[in-house]
Design a protein around this motif. Structure first.
Motif, PDB file in Angstrom:
ATOM      1  N   LEU A   1       0.829  -1.194   0.000  1.00 57.99           N
ATOM      2  CA  LEU A   1       0.000   0.000   0.000  1.00 57.99           C
ATOM      3  C   LEU A   1       0.872   1.257   0.000  1.00 57.99           C
ATOM      4  O   LEU A   1       0.635   2.198  -0.763  1.00 57.99           O
ATOM      5  CB  LEU A   1      -0.919  -0.012   1.223  1.00 57.99           C
ATOM      6  N   LEU A   2       1.888   1.256   0.821  1.00 55.71           N
ATOM      7  CA  LEU A   2       2.796   2.390   0.895  1.00 55.71           C
ATOM      8  C   LEU A   2       3.469   2.638  -0.458  1.00 55.71           C
ATOM      9  O   LEU A   2       3.550   3.776  -0.920  1.00 55.71           O
ATOM     10  CB  LEU A   2       3.841   2.124   1.980  1.00 55.71           C
ATOM     11  N   ALA A   3       3.939   1.581  -1.083  1.00 56.81           N
ATOM     12  CA  ALA A   3       4.601   1.724  -2.384  1.00 56.81           C
ATOM     13  C   ALA A   3       3.647   2.259  -3.448  1.00 56.81           C
ATOM     14  O   ALA A   3       4.067   2.974  -4.355  1.00 56.81           O
ATOM     15  CB  ALA A   3       5.191   0.382  -2.820  1.00 56.81           C
ATOM     16  N   GLU A   4       2.366   1.931  -3.332  1.00 55.49           N
ATOM     17  CA  GLU A   4       1.369   2.413  -4.296  1.00 55.49           C
ATOM     18  C   GLU A   4       1.015   3.885  -4.069  1.00 55.49           C
ATOM     19  O   GLU A   4       0.751   4.608  -5.022  1.00 55.49           O
ATOM     20  CB  GLU A   4       0.093   1.564  -4.212  1.00 55.49           C
ATOM     21  N   LEU A   5       0.986   4.327  -2.829  1.00 57.03           N
ATOM     22  CA  LEU A   5       0.545   5.687  -2.507  1.00 57.03           C
ATOM     23  C   LEU A   5       1.661   6.725  -2.568  1.00 57.03           C
ATOM     24  O   LEU A   5       1.456   7.837  -3.044  1.00 57.03           O
ATOM     25  CB  LEU A   5      -0.088   5.728  -1.114  1.00 57.03           C
ATOM     26  N   ALA A   6       2.827   6.388  -2.045  1.00 59.68           N
ATOM     27  CA  ALA A   6       3.922   7.355  -1.941  1.00 59.68           C
ATOM     28  C   ALA A   6       4.571   7.597  -3.298  1.00 59.68           C
ATOM     29  O   ALA A   6       4.518   6.749  -4.190  1.00 59.68           O
ATOM     30  CB  ALA A   6       4.962   6.853  -0.943  1.00 59.68           C
ATOM     31  N   ASP A   7       5.201   8.754  -3.428  1.00 65.13           N
ATOM     32  CA  ASP A   7       5.936   9.052  -4.654  1.00 65.13           C
ATOM     33  C   ASP A   7       7.237   8.264  -4.726  1.00 65.13           C
ATOM     34  O   ASP A   7       7.715   7.932  -5.803  1.00 65.13           O
ATOM     35  CB  ASP A   7       6.221  10.549  -4.754  1.00 65.13           C
ATOM     36  N   ASP A   8       7.811   7.972  -3.562  1.00 68.48           N
ATOM     37  CA  ASP A   8       9.009   7.151  -3.499  1.00 68.48           C
ATOM     38  C   ASP A   8       9.045   6.487  -2.125  1.00 68.48           C
ATOM     39  O   ASP A   8       8.443   6.988  -1.172  1.00 68.48           O
ATOM     40  CB  ASP A   8      10.265   7.997  -3.716  1.00 68.48           C
ATOM     41  N   PHE A   9       9.768   5.375  -2.024  1.00 72.40           N
ATOM     42  CA  PHE A   9       9.796   4.591  -0.793  1.00 72.40           C
ATOM     43  C   PHE A   9      11.079   3.778  -0.770  1.00 72.40           C
ATOM     44  O   PHE A   9      11.540   3.312  -1.806  1.00 72.40           O
ATOM     45  CB  PHE A   9       8.573   3.668  -0.749  1.00 72.40           C
ATOM     46  N   GLY A  10      11.650   3.602   0.403  1.00 70.18           N
ATOM     47  CA  GLY A  10      12.845   2.786   0.505  1.00 70.18           C
ATOM     48  C   GLY A  10      13.197   2.483   1.950  1.00 70.18           C
ATOM     49  O   GLY A  10      12.514   2.906   2.878  1.00 70.18           O
ATOM     50  N   VAL A  11      14.293   1.744   2.111  1.00 70.60           N
ATOM     51  CA  VAL A  11      14.792   1.370   3.429  1.00 70.60           C
ATOM     52  C   VAL A  11      16.293   1.600   3.426  1.00 70.60           C
ATOM     53  O   VAL A  11      16.984   1.251   2.471  1.00 70.60           O
ATOM     54  CB  VAL A  11      14.484  -0.111   3.742  1.00 70.60           C
ATOM     55  N   ARG A  12      16.788   2.199   4.500  1.00 69.90           N
ATOM     56  CA  ARG A  12      18.214   2.479   4.631  1.00 69.90           C
ATOM     57  C   ARG A  12      18.730   1.743   5.861  1.00 69.90           C
ATOM     58  O   ARG A  12      18.185   1.857   6.952  1.00 69.90           O
ATOM     59  CB  ARG A  12      18.425   3.985   4.781  1.00 69.90           C
ATOM     60  N   ASP A  13      19.811   0.992   5.685  1.00 73.02           N
ATOM     61  CA  ASP A  13      20.477   0.315   6.798  1.00 73.02           C
ATOM     62  C   ASP A  13      21.182   1.370   7.635  1.00 73.02           C
ATOM     63  O   ASP A  13      21.910   2.205   7.107  1.00 73.02           O
ATOM     64  CB  ASP A  13      21.480  -0.702   6.248  1.00 73.02           C
ATOM     65  N   GLU A  14      20.981   1.328   8.934  1.00 80.28           N
ATOM     66  CA  GLU A  14      21.577   2.322   9.832  1.00 80.28           C
ATOM     67  C   GLU A  14      22.726   1.746  10.655  1.00 80.28           C
ATOM     68  O   GLU A  14      23.157   2.357  11.618  1.00 80.28           O
ATOM     69  CB  GLU A  14      20.508   2.881  10.778  1.00 80.28           C
ATOM     70  N   GLY A  15      23.204   0.573  10.310  1.00 81.24           N
ATOM     71  CA  GLY A  15      24.228  -0.089  11.118  1.00 81.24           C
ATOM     72  C   GLY A  15      23.576  -0.842  12.255  1.00 81.24           C
ATOM     73  O   GLY A  15      23.611  -2.056  12.301  1.00 81.24           O
ATOM     74  N   VAL A  16      22.963  -0.108  13.152  1.00 81.57           N
ATOM     75  CA  VAL A  16      22.098  -0.700  14.176  1.00 81.57           C
ATOM     76  C   VAL A  16      20.685  -0.298  13.796  1.00 81.57           C
ATOM     77  O   VAL A  16      20.313   0.866  13.900  1.00 81.57           O
ATOM     78  CB  VAL A  16      22.442  -0.181  15.594  1.00 81.57           C
ATOM     79  N   GLY A  17      19.932  -1.242  13.294  1.00 81.36           N
ATOM     80  CA  GLY A  17      18.562  -0.951  12.868  1.00 81.36           C
ATOM     81  C   GLY A  17      18.484  -0.436  11.444  1.00 81.36           C
ATOM     82  O   GLY A  17      19.427  -0.558  10.655  1.00 81.36           O
TER      83      GLY A  17
END
Length: 129
Positions: free
Chosen positions: A101-117
């Motif tokens: 749903l998020l990918a359909e609604l948002a203009d862009d979407f992603g995930v970034r590795d933060e090292g911890v989390g």
């Protein structure tokens, strides 16, 4: 002009509603009304994922909002391992549609590795009122 605001929430189901309220209140303060419901829904989905899958017991997650150059960015960061994985649930399933749903609604979407989390984020390009 660049605006930024963030708030931390405990690992609790009530935090999903509280984070949605935080996002809605911030959008109103910044004068962003276009696509407001979509932004709030996407933030809720990421907060729910953080509570259900990402935040270790006794920890918090953080919602950060940034507005500048016509782009609104919302990030939900937690300290849990591994990125969220989009699924294609069966039609009769009652969960598992949040990232789709998020990918359909948002203009862009992603995930970034933060090292911890990690930080799951999305962007919208709404107009200000």
């Amino acid at each position: 002009m660049f605006l930024s605001r963030q708030q931390r929430f405990p690992r609790a189901r009530a935090s999903v509603r509280a984070s949605r309220q935080f996002v809605g209140d911030t959008l109103a303060e910044w004068g962003v009304s276009e696509r407001r419901d979509d932004v709030r829904l996407c933030a809720s989905e990421l907060a729910a994922n953080a509570v259900l899958h990402g935040v270790p017991q006794g920890r918090e997650f953080c919602v950060r909002m940034m507005w500048g150059s016509g782009e609104l960015r919302v990030e939900v960061r937690d300290s849990g391992p591994g990125p969220p994985v989009p699924r294609r649930p069966a039609p009769e399933a009652v969960s598992g549609r949040g990232l789709w749903l998020l990918a359909e609604l948002a203009d862009d979407f992603g995930v970034r590795d933060e090292g911890v989390g990690k930080s799951a984020w999305f962007t919208f390009e709404p107009a200000r009122s």
